[in-house]
Scaffold this active site. Structure first.
Site, short mmCIF file in Angstrom:
data_model
loop_
_atom_site.label_atom_id
_atom_site.label_comp_id
_atom_site.label_asym_id
_atom_site.label_seq_id
_atom_site.Cartn_x
_atom_site.Cartn_y
_atom_site.Cartn_z
N GLY A 100 5.36 -21.66 55.60
CA GLY A 100 5.79 -22.55 56.66
C GLY A 100 7.25 -22.94 56.49
CB SER A 101 10.27 -21.93 57.88
OG SER A 101 10.04 -21.56 59.23
N GLY A 102 8.85 -25.22 58.63
CA GLY A 102 9.12 -26.43 59.39
C GLY A 102 9.88 -27.42 58.53
CG PHE A 103 10.91 -31.32 60.06
CD1 PHE A 103 12.28 -31.16 60.21
CD2 PHE A 103 10.16 -31.70 61.15
CE1 PHE A 103 12.89 -31.37 61.44
CE2 PHE A 103 10.76 -31.91 62.38
CZ PHE A 103 12.12 -31.75 62.53
N GLY A 104 8.87 -29.64 56.34
CA GLY A 104 8.44 -29.69 54.94
C GLY A 104 8.82 -28.46 54.17
CB VAL B 14 -0.50 -17.14 55.47
CG1 VAL B 14 -1.51 -17.48 54.37
CG2 VAL B 14 0.87 -16.87 54.86
CD GLU C 124 10.18 -38.80 72.83
OE1 GLU C 124 10.89 -39.50 72.10
OE2 GLU C 124 9.73 -37.69 72.47
CG ASP D 61 1.99 -32.62 60.89
OD1 ASP D 61 2.20 -33.82 60.64
OD2 ASP D 61 2.56 -32.01 61.80
#
Length: 424
Positions: free
Chosen positions: A10-14, A78, A170, A299
């Protein structure tokens, strides 16, 4: 001696925070993601509502990590983790070995047992989601322009958002302004300003995680903007042509889901029992109980702080978790086996309401209205990755603020012809 192998899924924020925090360590890092880009999710709704283009809130992972020779980036999906063999299993059957593993796989929409609703009410978590919703919004106006039947035309010009958290709020404000400002004067047979935006929330407040006074302000601001807010009304049915909530039927051709999230299948990969949201119950240092070499962040992780409050599923929590996992790995490699419990520091909650108002809860201070909107904008521009994107987004927002015009109103993907949906 071979370098310690760290695999980040995973290359999100974490995931990105973990990779960056490992810079300079004696490790070989492999980042695996099924998409080739890092996404700034807080501005995803602006792509969905034609304010920003996709390239303004996403960056190729390879470009971000291009100067890190110890980092290998793999575009792959994965499908599992061989815990005993310390290998990540990919969709094509190949495997990637690890000494330490960081799972930062994020979350998707949760439909509370009604997965069939996803076909009719897409959520907003990826660029693909955003462009799909943008297409639906713009095609609804195009189809309404050609629809002679008043009832069908009204359904085409009714936009329903389910869930009044930050994303729902939003989206609602942005869609109203798209209809009532941006599209004014562009059609001949309809008045886009007559579009109805309906925000449905099963709870008693919008922005339930904010302080009550900020929720009250948001509710008032939304209604002044023209959003129809329905509180305390649970949705009981969703189909291609509308929703049922509170025992009432509302015809609508565009429905957007913003009501809940479900963690990735990481718990299943590890053979663990997840919590009710599908998250992995992790130890105090974000490692998996019984498998100290595996960390779960963002998450995907379920953890409670000493004050008994759960760590929220927000980008900043994922960043802090990724940095912490990387810090634990670095400490262990240096021979420091001291317990390192994760301590989440909440930076605050932010939500914008249209292009001139927002609410911000920093805990020690609350802001609302125009000053909060400017603070919200500055904060989001600051956290974008590079100078080019900061400049483009700032200029885009300034143009929208002054003129009301959105430049990303392109109908892409699939056929461009606007066909009024069949209602047989």
């Amino acid at each position: 001696m071979a370098r310690h192998r760290v695999v980040i899924v995973g290359s999100g924020f974490g995931g990105l925070a973990a990779a960056q925090a490992l810079a300079g360590a004696d490790v070989a890092v492999t980042v695996i993601d099924r998409r080739n880009h890092h996404l700034f999710q807080p501005l995803l709704y602006q792509v969905a509502t034609a304010s920003l283009g996709t390239a303004e809130i996403a960056w190729p992972i390879r470009h971000i990590l291009r100067k890190r020779q110890e980092v290998t980036t793999l575009l792959a999906t994965v499908t599992g983790v061989d815990v005993s063999g310390k290998e990540v299993v990919l969709e094509d059957g190949s495997r990637v070995g690890y000494d330490s593993l960081i799972l930062a796989t994020g979350a998707r929409h949760a439909y509370f047992g009604h997965d069939d609703w996803e076909t009719f009410a897409p959520g907003l978590k990826t660029l693909e989601d955003a462009t799909t919703i943008r297409r639906k919004l713009l095609l609804a106006f195009e189809a309404a322009e050609r629809e002679p039947d008043p009832e069908k035309r009204q359904a085409l010009l009714t936009f329903v958002i389910i869930g009044a958290g930050p994303t729902g709020v939003e989206l609602a404000g942005a869609i109203v302004e798209l209809a009532r400002v941006t599209l004014t004067g562009e059609f001949r047979h309809i008045k886009p300003s007559e579009a109805r935006v309906v925000l449905i929330e099963g709870g008693q407040r919008v922005l339930a995680n904010f302080k009550p006074e900020l929720s009250d302000y948001t509710l008032k601001a939304l209604r002044e903007l023209g959003v129809m807010v329905e509180l305390g009304e649970a949705v009981s049915a969703v189909d291609a042509h509308g929703v049922v909530y509170g025992g009432k039927r509302l015809d609508a051709e565009t429905i957007i889901w913003a009501a809940g999230v479900q963690a990735s299948p990481a718990a299943k990969w590890l053979g663990l029992e997840p919590d009710r949201a599908g998250r992995v119950k992790v130890a105090a240092d974000l490692s998996v109980p019984g498998h100290g070499e595996i960390f779960v962040v963002g998450d995907t992780a379920s953890i409670t702080m000493p004050d008994s409050k759960p760590v929220p599923g927000v980008g900043d929590a994922a960043k802090q978790g990724g940095k912490h996992a990387a810090g634990v790995i670095r400490a262990r490699l240096a021979g420091d086996m001291t317990a390192m419990p994760f301590r989440y520091k909440h930076a605050g909650d932010l939500a914008t309401i249209g292009k001139r108002a927002a609410v911000i809860d920093f805990g020690w201070i609350q802001l609302k209205g125009g000053i909060a909107w400017w603070a919200w904008g500055i904060a989001h521009i600051y956290f974008l990755i590079d100078t080019k994107n900061r400049l483009f987004v700032a200029l885009n927002w300034l143009w929208i603020y002054l003129s009301g015009q959105r430049s990303a109103r392109l109908i892409t993907q699939g056929e461009a012809e606007a066909k009024a949906p069949s209602r047989k």
